[in-house]
Design a protein around this motif. Structure first.
Motif, short mmCIF file in Angstrom:
data_model
loop_
_atom_site.label_atom_id
_atom_site.label_comp_id
_atom_site.label_asym_id
_atom_site.label_seq_id
_atom_site.Cartn_x
_atom_site.Cartn_y
_atom_site.Cartn_z
N THR A 1 0.82 -1.21 0.00
CA THR A 1 0.00 0.00 0.00
C THR A 1 0.85 1.26 0.00
OG1 THR A 1 -0.10 -0.14 2.41
CG2 THR A 1 -1.92 -1.13 1.16
N ARG A 2 2.06 1.18 0.56
CA ARG A 2 2.89 2.38 0.68
C ARG A 2 4.05 2.43 -0.30
NH1 ARG A 2 3.76 3.84 7.09
NH2 ARG A 2 1.55 4.24 7.61
N LEU A 3 4.63 1.26 -0.59
CA LEU A 3 5.90 1.25 -1.32
C LEU A 3 5.90 0.16 -2.37
CD1 LEU A 3 8.74 2.60 -1.35
CD2 LEU A 3 9.49 0.76 0.17
N VAL A 4 6.58 0.44 -3.44
CA VAL A 4 6.81 -0.55 -4.48
C VAL A 4 8.28 -0.93 -4.46
CG1 VAL A 4 6.82 -0.99 -6.96
CG2 VAL A 4 4.94 0.29 -5.95
N SER A 5 8.57 -2.20 -4.33
CA SER A 5 9.96 -2.67 -4.31
C SER A 5 10.12 -3.77 -5.34
CB SER A 5 10.33 -3.19 -2.92
OG SER A 5 9.50 -4.27 -2.54
N LEU A 6 11.36 -4.04 -5.69
CA LEU A 6 11.65 -5.05 -6.69
C LEU A 6 11.91 -6.40 -6.03
CD1 LEU A 6 14.11 -3.13 -9.07
CD2 LEU A 6 11.63 -3.39 -9.29
N THR A 7 11.45 -7.44 -6.68
CA THR A 7 11.81 -8.78 -6.26
C THR A 7 13.26 -9.04 -6.66
OG1 THR A 7 11.11 -9.77 -8.35
CG2 THR A 7 9.43 -9.54 -6.61
N GLU A 8 13.80 -10.17 -6.23
CA GLU A 8 15.18 -10.50 -6.62
C GLU A 8 15.30 -10.60 -8.14
OE1 GLU A 8 18.58 -13.97 -5.85
OE2 GLU A 8 16.68 -13.99 -4.76
N ALA A 9 14.32 -11.26 -8.75
CA ALA A 9 14.32 -11.37 -10.22
C ALA A 9 14.13 -10.00 -10.85
CB ALA A 9 13.22 -12.32 -10.68
N GLY A 10 13.28 -9.17 -10.22
CA GLY A 10 13.04 -7.83 -10.74
C GLY A 10 14.27 -6.96 -10.69
N ASN A 11 15.06 -7.08 -9.63
CA ASN A 11 16.28 -6.28 -9.51
C ASN A 11 17.29 -6.67 -10.58
OD1 ASN A 11 18.00 -4.34 -8.00
ND2 ASN A 11 19.23 -6.16 -7.62
N GLN A 12 17.44 -7.97 -10.81
CA GLN A 12 18.37 -8.42 -11.85
C GLN A 12 17.89 -7.95 -13.23
OE1 GLN A 12 18.62 -12.67 -11.39
NE2 GLN A 12 19.77 -12.55 -9.46
N TYR A 13 16.59 -8.06 -13.46
CA TYR A 13 16.04 -7.65 -14.76
C TYR A 13 16.17 -6.14 -14.95
CZ TYR A 13 12.87 -7.82 -18.77
OH TYR A 13 12.32 -7.74 -20.03
N TYR A 14 15.99 -5.39 -13.87
CA TYR A 14 16.13 -3.93 -13.94
C TYR A 14 17.54 -3.53 -14.37
CZ TYR A 14 17.29 0.72 -12.31
OH TYR A 14 17.78 2.01 -12.25
N GLN A 15 18.55 -4.16 -13.78
CA GLN A 15 19.93 -3.80 -14.12
C GLN A 15 20.18 -3.98 -15.62
OE1 GLN A 15 21.95 -2.43 -12.00
NE2 GLN A 15 20.64 -2.74 -10.20
N GLN A 16 19.69 -5.06 -16.18
CA GLN A 16 19.87 -5.30 -17.61
C GLN A 16 19.06 -4.31 -18.45
OE1 GLN A 16 22.02 -7.52 -18.91
NE2 GLN A 16 22.65 -8.07 -16.84
N CYS A 17 17.83 -4.05 -18.03
CA CYS A 17 16.99 -3.11 -18.78
C CYS A 17 17.55 -1.70 -18.73
CB CYS A 17 15.57 -3.12 -18.23
SG CYS A 17 14.65 -4.63 -18.58
N ARG A 18 18.11 -1.31 -17.59
CA ARG A 18 18.68 0.03 -17.46
C ARG A 18 19.84 0.20 -18.43
NH1 ARG A 18 16.79 4.68 -16.48
NH2 ARG A 18 17.74 4.91 -18.51
N GLU A 19 20.71 -0.82 -18.52
CA GLU A 19 21.83 -0.76 -19.47
C GLU A 19 21.32 -0.72 -20.91
OE1 GLU A 19 25.10 -0.43 -18.94
OE2 GLU A 19 24.57 -0.14 -16.84
N LEU A 20 20.25 -1.47 -21.17
CA LEU A 20 19.67 -1.48 -22.52
C LEU A 20 19.16 -0.09 -22.89
CD1 LEU A 20 18.64 -3.17 -24.97
CD2 LEU A 20 16.53 -3.49 -23.70
N LEU A 21 18.44 0.55 -21.99
CA LEU A 21 17.91 1.88 -22.27
C LEU A 21 19.02 2.92 -22.36
CD1 LEU A 21 14.68 1.94 -20.06
CD2 LEU A 21 14.89 1.48 -22.50
N ASN A 22 20.06 2.77 -21.51
CA ASN A 22 21.21 3.68 -21.60
C ASN A 22 21.86 3.59 -22.97
OD1 ASN A 22 20.92 4.62 -19.00
ND2 ASN A 22 22.40 3.21 -18.11
N GLY A 23 22.05 2.35 -23.44
CA GLY A 23 22.68 2.18 -24.75
C GLY A 23 21.83 2.76 -25.87
#
Length: 328
Positions: A89-111
């Motif tokens: 209700t208060r916060l959105v956090s990443l799961t372990e899989a979500g954190n790993q996927y975020y790191q890859q997606c962030r690099e993809l968008l940066n590129g």
């Protein structure tokens, strides 16, 4: 896609088969490309949610509705078959899989962003102020002219160059990036190697006549040295040696160090390019040559790349390309 089969009247069934296969393969490649494109759907929304830790904040950032962001992230999770976001209700956090996927997606968008900016830089002019902190003779004689050449390509861009050796606080100082030399502290900043430097130790013939030649780096403890950093790094076979030196001349200006060395006030140890011209003129003599260290670098240092303005990202890439084939 409609598959078209051409039938020849000459009975050449082999030719007909080749045409059918070619059309089928093209149809298959289109489907694969469409599948890849579909996999991008929801990534921008997911990255925004991960960084804002809120669906509503991500929606404001993307200028769309919260329901759209939530729907896109949910579809992405369904396609992947994995929960990426833990919703409360208060916060959105990443799961372990979500954190790993975020790191890859962030690099993809940066590129992707950098590719767009590099192409776009040929179509529009950068503007604003590019603030750079530089230290050392290499930065003065090589990096500064390269930055001026970059500014010439963008007439609306202004350069603010500050020459100092202080540790840069990027938040307080407002610098976009810095040029530094040697061993860097583990500060959490991004550091990219600009060039690899080769070191040289030298002394004047007069100094050698009076005090003799050191035969090993450890002998420097008994010699006068002119220095900026009082810990000098050498190499002996596969072993790295660090020697603490002392002397009458201590300065962070390399021109002053070279001049003091030439005047016979001590042994100097610095990048080879700074001393080589005087060696070639016979004004300095190399010493301890078998122990010269070959692995000291000049660096471009900057904060997290996703916070860099376009002018800084493009200037950094320009420097990396400019010095890609540089030799000491």
């Amino acid at each position: 896609m409609t598959t078209i089969v051409l039938v020849c009247c000459n009975g050449d069934n082999g030719a007909n088969l080749k045409i059918i296969i070619a059309v089928w393969q093209r149809q298959k490649s289109y489907k694969e490309e469409r599948s890849i494109m579909d996999s991008f759907e929801g990534i921008v929304e997911f990255v925004a949610v991960a960084e804002k830790q809120s669906f509503s904040a991500a929606a404001r950032e993307l200028e769309c509705s919260t329901s759209h962001v939530s729907r896109q992230v949910s579809r992405l999770e369904q396609r992947l078959g994995s929960a990426l976001v833990a919703r409360t209700t208060r916060l959105v956090s990443l799961t372990e899989a979500g954190n790993q996927y975020y790191q890859q997606c962030r690099e993809l968008l940066n590129g992707l962003q950098q590719a767009n900016e590099q192409l776009g830089s040929q179509q529009y002019q950068l503007s604003g102020v590019l603030r750079v902190s530089l230290a050392g003779t290499f930065a003065e004689t090589h990096v500064m002219p390269a930055l001026v050449a970059f500014a010439q390509q963008h007439p609306e861009l202004r350069l603010q160059l500050d020459f100092n050796t202080h540790i840069v606080n990027f938040v307080e100082s407002g610098f976009d990036f810095a040029i530094r030399f040697g061993q860097l502290q583990d500060s959490g900043l991004v550091a990219r190697k600009l060039v690899k430097r080769s070191m040289m130790a030298a002394a004047s013939p007069e100094y050698i006549r009076r005090f003799g030649l050191p035969k090993h780096p450890d002998h420097l403890r008994h010699h006068q040295c002119v220095y900026n950093n009082d810990h000098w790094t050498f190499q002996e076979a596969e072993r790295v040696l660090t020697v603490k030196v002392a002397g009458r001349i201590h300065t962070n200006n390399q021109h002053a160090l070279v001049h003091a060395c030439e005047c016979g006030l001590g042994i100097s140890y610095m990048p080879k390019r700074n001393l080589q011209p005087l060696v070639e003129k016979g004004l300095l003599t190399p010493v301890l040559e078998p122990y010269w260290y070959q692995g000291i670098n000049s660096w471009v240092v900057y904060p997290n790349r996703r916070f860099l303005p376009a002018r800084a990202r493009l200037a950094i890439q320009y420097l990396l390309d400019h010095f890609a084939d540089w030799q000491e």
